[in-house]
Design an enzyme around this catalytic site. Structure first.
Site, short mmCIF file in Angstrom:
data_model
loop_
_atom_site.label_atom_id
_atom_site.label_comp_id
_atom_site.label_asym_id
_atom_site.label_seq_id
_atom_site.Cartn_x
_atom_site.Cartn_y
_atom_site.Cartn_z
CD GLU A 99 -2.76 -1.28 -0.21
OE1 GLU A 99 -2.97 -0.28 -0.92
OE2 GLU A 99 -3.15 -2.42 -0.53
CG HIS A 150 -1.95 -4.17 -8.57
ND1 HIS A 150 -3.30 -3.95 -8.65
CD2 HIS A 150 -1.66 -4.18 -7.24
CE1 HIS A 150 -3.80 -3.83 -7.44
NE2 HIS A 150 -2.82 -3.96 -6.56
#
Length: 192
Positions: free
Chosen positions: A144, A153
Protein backbone atom coordinates in the site's frame (compact mmCIF):
# COMPACT_ATOMS: atom_id res chain seq x y z
CA UNK A 1 15.50 15.66 4.51
CA UNK A 2 13.90 12.85 6.49
CA UNK A 3 10.38 11.96 5.45
CA UNK A 4 8.23 10.58 8.25
CA UNK A 5 5.65 7.91 7.60
CA UNK A 6 3.07 7.57 10.36
CA UNK A 7 1.38 4.34 11.38
CA UNK A 8 -1.97 4.62 13.14
CA UNK A 9 -4.57 2.23 14.53
CA UNK A 10 -8.04 2.25 13.05
CA UNK A 11 -10.41 0.83 15.63
CA UNK A 12 -9.22 -1.48 18.36
CA UNK A 13 -5.78 -2.95 17.64
CA UNK A 14 -2.94 -4.18 19.80
CA UNK A 15 -0.27 -1.42 19.86
CA UNK A 16 2.45 -4.09 19.65
CA UNK A 17 1.45 -4.72 16.02
CA UNK A 18 2.43 -1.15 15.11
CA UNK A 19 5.58 -1.36 17.21
CA UNK A 20 6.82 -4.50 15.40
CA UNK A 21 5.70 -3.11 12.04
CA UNK A 22 7.66 0.09 12.61
CA UNK A 23 10.87 -1.86 13.30
CA UNK A 24 10.41 -4.07 10.22
CA UNK A 25 9.65 -1.08 7.97
CA UNK A 26 12.75 0.76 9.20
CA UNK A 27 14.84 -2.27 8.21
CA UNK A 28 13.21 -2.64 4.77
CA UNK A 29 13.42 1.06 3.91
CA UNK A 30 16.82 1.87 5.41
CA UNK A 31 18.25 2.93 2.03
CA UNK A 32 15.51 5.54 1.65
CA UNK A 33 15.38 8.70 3.71
CA UNK A 34 12.29 7.65 5.70
CA UNK A 35 11.56 7.52 9.37
CA UNK A 36 8.55 5.70 10.78
CA UNK A 37 6.45 6.77 13.72
CA UNK A 38 3.78 4.75 15.48
CA UNK A 39 1.06 7.09 16.63
CA UNK A 40 -0.47 6.32 20.01
CA UNK A 41 -3.93 7.59 19.16
CA UNK A 42 -6.60 5.61 17.35
CA UNK A 43 -9.05 6.53 14.62
CA UNK A 44 -12.46 5.19 15.51
CA UNK A 45 -14.58 3.32 13.00
CA UNK A 46 -17.92 4.88 12.06
CA UNK A 47 -21.18 2.93 11.79
CA UNK A 48 -21.75 4.61 8.40
CA UNK A 49 -18.69 2.73 7.08
CA UNK A 50 -20.10 -0.66 8.07
CA UNK A 51 -22.26 -2.79 5.78
CA UNK A 52 -24.29 -5.09 8.01
CA UNK A 53 -25.34 -7.32 5.09
CA UNK A 54 -21.71 -8.00 4.16
CA UNK A 55 -20.43 -7.78 7.75
CA UNK A 56 -17.55 -5.68 6.43
CA UNK A 57 -16.39 -2.09 6.44
CA UNK A 58 -16.17 -0.09 3.20
CA UNK A 59 -12.47 0.66 2.73
CA UNK A 60 -12.90 3.68 0.46
CA UNK A 61 -15.20 5.39 2.99
CA UNK A 62 -12.60 4.89 5.72
CA UNK A 63 -9.81 6.04 3.41
CA UNK A 64 -11.69 9.22 2.50
CA UNK A 65 -12.30 10.07 6.14
CA UNK A 66 -8.72 9.36 7.16
CA UNK A 67 -7.49 11.57 4.33
CA UNK A 68 -9.21 14.54 6.01
CA UNK A 69 -7.55 13.64 9.32
CA UNK A 70 -4.16 13.22 7.60
CA UNK A 71 -4.23 16.74 6.12
CA UNK A 72 -4.12 18.13 9.66
CA UNK A 73 -0.92 16.21 10.41
CA UNK A 74 2.53 16.95 9.04
CA UNK A 75 3.59 13.51 7.85
CA UNK A 76 4.92 12.39 4.50
CA UNK A 77 2.60 9.37 4.40
CA UNK A 78 0.02 7.79 6.69
CA UNK A 79 -0.84 4.10 6.89
CA UNK A 80 -3.80 2.99 8.97
CA UNK A 81 -3.92 -0.57 10.29
CA UNK A 82 -7.17 -2.19 11.35
CA UNK A 83 -8.44 -5.59 12.44
CA UNK A 84 -11.85 -5.55 10.74
CA UNK A 85 -12.70 -7.12 7.40
CA UNK A 86 -12.89 -4.63 4.51
CA UNK A 87 -14.22 -4.53 0.98
CA UNK A 88 -14.45 -2.01 -1.82
CA UNK A 89 -16.64 -1.63 -4.86
CA UNK A 90 -15.99 -4.46 -7.29
CA UNK A 91 -14.27 -6.67 -4.68
CA UNK A 92 -15.83 -8.94 -2.09
CA UNK A 93 -12.80 -8.26 0.13
CA UNK A 94 -9.47 -6.47 0.00
CA UNK A 95 -6.35 -6.56 2.15
CA UNK A 96 -5.77 -2.83 1.74
CA UNK A 97 -6.33 0.33 -0.24
CA UNK A 98 -4.28 3.46 -0.87
CA UNK A 99 -4.45 6.80 -2.61
CA UNK A 100 -1.42 8.41 -4.27
CA UNK A 101 -2.79 11.94 -4.29
CA UNK A 102 -3.40 12.02 -0.53
CA UNK A 103 -0.51 9.77 0.51
CA UNK A 104 -2.83 7.71 2.70
CA UNK A 105 -3.32 3.96 2.79
CA UNK A 106 -5.01 1.43 5.03
CA UNK A 107 -4.67 -2.29 5.51
CA UNK A 108 -6.81 -4.81 7.31
CA UNK A 109 -5.10 -7.62 9.15
CA UNK A 110 -8.36 -9.55 9.58
CA UNK A 111 -7.83 -11.90 6.62
CA UNK A 112 -4.07 -12.20 7.11
CA UNK A 113 -4.49 -14.96 9.68
CA UNK A 114 -5.69 -18.49 9.04
CA UNK A 115 -8.03 -18.10 12.03
CA UNK A 116 -10.24 -15.74 10.00
CA UNK A 117 -11.00 -18.51 7.51
CA UNK A 118 -11.41 -21.14 10.19
CA UNK A 119 -13.95 -18.98 12.08
CA UNK A 120 -15.88 -18.40 8.86
CA UNK A 121 -16.06 -22.16 8.21
CA UNK A 122 -13.79 -21.87 5.19
CA UNK A 123 -10.86 -24.08 4.30
CA UNK A 124 -8.17 -24.05 6.94
CA UNK A 125 -4.88 -24.49 5.14
CA UNK A 126 -2.02 -24.91 7.53
CA UNK A 127 -0.65 -24.16 10.92
CA UNK A 128 0.96 -20.75 10.96
CA UNK A 129 3.25 -18.88 13.29
CA UNK A 130 3.08 -15.32 14.56
CA UNK A 131 6.07 -14.62 12.30
CA UNK A 132 3.98 -15.69 9.27
CA UNK A 133 1.23 -13.24 10.23
CA UNK A 134 3.67 -10.40 10.91
CA UNK A 135 5.32 -10.95 7.52
CA UNK A 136 1.93 -10.80 5.77
CA UNK A 137 1.12 -7.54 7.56
CA UNK A 138 4.50 -6.12 6.55
CA UNK A 139 4.02 -7.13 2.92
CA UNK A 140 0.58 -5.53 2.72
CA UNK A 141 1.81 -2.29 4.29
CA UNK A 142 4.77 -2.10 1.88
CA UNK A 143 2.37 -2.82 -1.00
CA UNK A 144 0.00 0.00 0.00
CA UNK A 145 2.92 2.36 0.59
CA UNK A 146 4.00 1.53 -2.96
CA UNK A 147 0.60 2.69 -4.20
CA UNK A 148 0.97 5.97 -2.29
CA UNK A 149 4.20 6.46 -4.25
CA UNK A 150 2.38 5.97 -7.53
CA UNK A 151 3.32 2.33 -8.14
CA UNK A 152 0.71 0.18 -9.84
CA UNK A 153 0.24 -3.58 -9.65
CA UNK A 154 3.16 -5.44 -11.15
CA UNK A 155 3.38 -8.86 -12.80
CA UNK A 156 7.02 -9.41 -11.85
CA UNK A 157 8.17 -11.19 -8.71
CA UNK A 158 7.47 -8.06 -6.72
CA UNK A 159 5.75 -6.75 -3.60
CA UNK A 160 3.45 -4.81 -5.96
CA UNK A 161 1.94 -8.02 -7.31
CA UNK A 162 -1.83 -8.11 -6.69
CA UNK A 163 -2.93 -10.43 -3.87
CA UNK A 164 -6.29 -12.07 -4.32
CA UNK A 165 -5.72 -14.63 -1.57
CA UNK A 166 -3.60 -15.36 1.46
CA UNK A 167 -1.55 -17.70 -0.70
CA UNK A 168 -0.78 -14.83 -3.11
CA UNK A 169 0.47 -12.71 -0.21
CA UNK A 170 2.62 -15.58 1.07
CA UNK A 171 4.21 -16.10 -2.36
CA UNK A 172 5.22 -12.53 -3.11
CA UNK A 173 8.50 -11.08 -1.85
CA UNK A 174 8.94 -8.29 0.69
CA UNK A 175 10.69 -6.05 -1.82
CA UNK A 176 10.13 -4.16 -5.03
CA UNK A 177 11.36 -5.60 -8.32
CA UNK A 178 14.04 -3.64 -10.20
CA UNK A 179 11.47 -1.93 -12.41
CA UNK A 180 9.34 -0.77 -9.44
CA UNK A 181 12.46 0.24 -7.47
CA UNK A 182 13.50 2.52 -10.33
CA UNK A 183 10.01 4.03 -10.51
CA UNK A 184 10.01 4.58 -6.73
CA UNK A 185 13.43 6.29 -6.79
CA UNK A 186 12.31 8.50 -9.68
CA UNK A 187 9.10 9.41 -7.85
CA UNK A 188 10.90 10.25 -4.60
CA UNK A 189 13.48 12.34 -6.45
CA UNK A 190 10.76 14.48 -8.02
CA UNK A 191 8.68 15.05 -4.89
CA UNK A 192 9.44 17.56 -2.18
Amino acid sequence: MTRTIALIKIGKLDQSILKKLKISLEQRFEKYDFSFEELQNEIELNNSEYDSDLEQYCASKILNRITSFFRELKYFRLIGVMNKDIYDLGYNFIFGIADKSSGVGIISIARLSENFYKKKGLAYRKKETQVDIELRILKEVIHELGHTFGLKHCNNYCIMKFSNSLNDTDKKPESFCKKCSRKLKRYLKNIK
